[in-house]
Design a protein around this motif. Structure first.
Motif, short mmCIF file in Angstrom:
data_model
loop_
_atom_site.label_atom_id
_atom_site.label_comp_id
_atom_site.label_asym_id
_atom_site.label_seq_id
_atom_site.Cartn_x
_atom_site.Cartn_y
_atom_site.Cartn_z
N PRO A 217 0.85 -1.30 -0.07
CA PRO A 217 0.10 -0.08 -0.02
C PRO A 217 0.91 1.21 -0.19
O PRO A 217 2.03 1.31 0.38
CB PRO A 217 -0.71 -0.12 1.20
CG PRO A 217 0.20 -0.99 2.31
CD PRO A 217 0.66 -1.82 1.34
N CYS A 218 0.43 2.21 -0.42
CA CYS A 218 1.12 3.72 -0.41
C CYS A 218 -0.07 4.74 -0.47
O CYS A 218 -0.97 4.50 -0.95
CB CYS A 218 2.11 3.65 -1.60
SG CYS A 218 1.15 3.90 -3.19
N VAL A 219 0.44 5.93 0.04
CA VAL A 219 -0.35 6.91 0.03
C VAL A 219 0.17 8.05 -0.83
O VAL A 219 1.36 8.41 -0.83
CB VAL A 219 -0.45 7.70 1.50
CG1 VAL A 219 -1.48 8.84 1.58
CG2 VAL A 219 -1.48 6.63 2.27
N HIS A 220 -0.54 8.59 -1.82
CA HIS A 220 0.05 9.56 -2.64
C HIS A 220 -0.38 11.18 -2.26
O HIS A 220 -1.32 11.29 -1.96
CB HIS A 220 -0.34 9.40 -4.21
CG HIS A 220 -0.04 8.33 -4.81
ND1 HIS A 220 1.16 8.25 -5.35
CD2 HIS A 220 -0.54 6.92 -4.96
CE1 HIS A 220 1.26 6.82 -5.85
NE2 HIS A 220 0.14 6.34 -5.58
N ILE A 221 0.60 11.79 -1.86
CA ILE A 221 0.37 13.11 -1.40
C ILE A 221 0.66 14.25 -2.54
O ILE A 221 1.77 14.40 -3.09
CB ILE A 221 1.34 13.42 -0.45
CG1 ILE A 221 0.94 12.22 0.81
CG2 ILE A 221 1.11 14.68 0.24
CD1 ILE A 221 2.11 12.33 2.15
N ARG A 222 -0.41 14.85 -3.17
CA ARG A 222 -0.33 15.74 -4.14
C ARG A 222 0.83 16.97 -3.52
O ARG A 222 0.78 17.39 -2.65
CB ARG A 222 -1.77 16.32 -4.39
CG ARG A 222 -2.63 15.37 -5.21
CD ARG A 222 -3.87 16.06 -5.28
NE ARG A 222 -4.63 15.06 -5.22
CZ ARG A 222 -5.98 15.43 -4.49
NH1 ARG A 222 -6.17 16.76 -4.19
NH2 ARG A 222 -6.81 14.72 -4.13
N ALA B 121 10.20 11.92 -1.30
CA ALA B 121 10.52 10.96 -0.61
C ALA B 121 12.13 10.36 -0.76
O ALA B 121 12.23 10.42 -1.97
CB ALA B 121 9.65 9.71 -0.49
N VAL B 122 12.57 10.17 0.21
CA VAL B 122 14.25 9.67 -0.02
C VAL B 122 14.28 8.52 0.59
O VAL B 122 13.35 8.03 1.61
CB VAL B 122 15.34 10.63 0.44
CG1 VAL B 122 15.09 11.93 -0.64
CG2 VAL B 122 15.17 11.14 1.85
#
Length: 165
Positions: A8-13, A19-20
């Motif tokens: 799962p992942c959350v995309h942050i507009r 992210a690193v």
């Protein structure tokens, strides 16, 4: 029928590519923030989930930043182990199902005199000040706030992937 999402992942507009991964990249990102601040004191607060590998965080993340002041909440702010044990002794149990972990709030375990001393130390320090450990955000107002929830390598997995034979 729904399917379990193994990744799962959350995309942050507005933050695509922000992210690193890896200590070198994280250190570079922190150094960018420190340089951009252009102030006499920069407070980096690393709040750690209980169980995070504090030694790894110290050697791999904090030491390379070469801070002038480093504060570890567990040793510099908390009451002694004896005081904490005395406070919770009557409720301690080995029962993993019906036992209680802790009814105290984090601040209940803090030594007020140590807290005052550490807060004054942070305010009077120059250069990079790092406060890390569980509850670090209670100690200092951060210029940069980091949350670390890394489990130590080799940490036990609570549920086996396959049932035992």
């Amino acid at each position: 029928m729904t399917r379990y999402d193994k990744f799962p992942c959350v995309h942050i507009r507005g933050h695509q590519g922000a992210a690193v991964q890896g200590y070198d990249a994280v250190i570079a990102r922190i150094q960018e923030k420190i340089c951009a601040a252009k102030s006499d004191r920069f407070a980096l607060v690393i709040d750690c989930y209980p169980g995070a590998d504090l030694e790894e965080i110290r050697t791999q993340l904090i030491d390379p930043l070469k801070p002038g002041t480093v504060i570890l909440t567990e040793t510099d702010v908390l009451k002694s182990a004896e005081e904490i044990t005395a406070r919770v002794r009557d409720r301690m149990t080995d029962d993993r199902v019906f036992g209680q972990m802790c009814l105290e709030n984090y601040i209940d375990l803090v030594d007020a005199n140590k807290l005052c001393d550490v807060q004054n130390k942070v305010l009077s320090a120059a250069g990079l000040v790092v406060v890390y450990g569980a509850g670090a955000r209670l100690i200092a107002e951060p210029d940069l706030y980091v949350y670390a929830d890394m489990a130590p390598l080799g940490a036990p997995v609570p549920f086996p992937q396959e049932p035992p034979a």
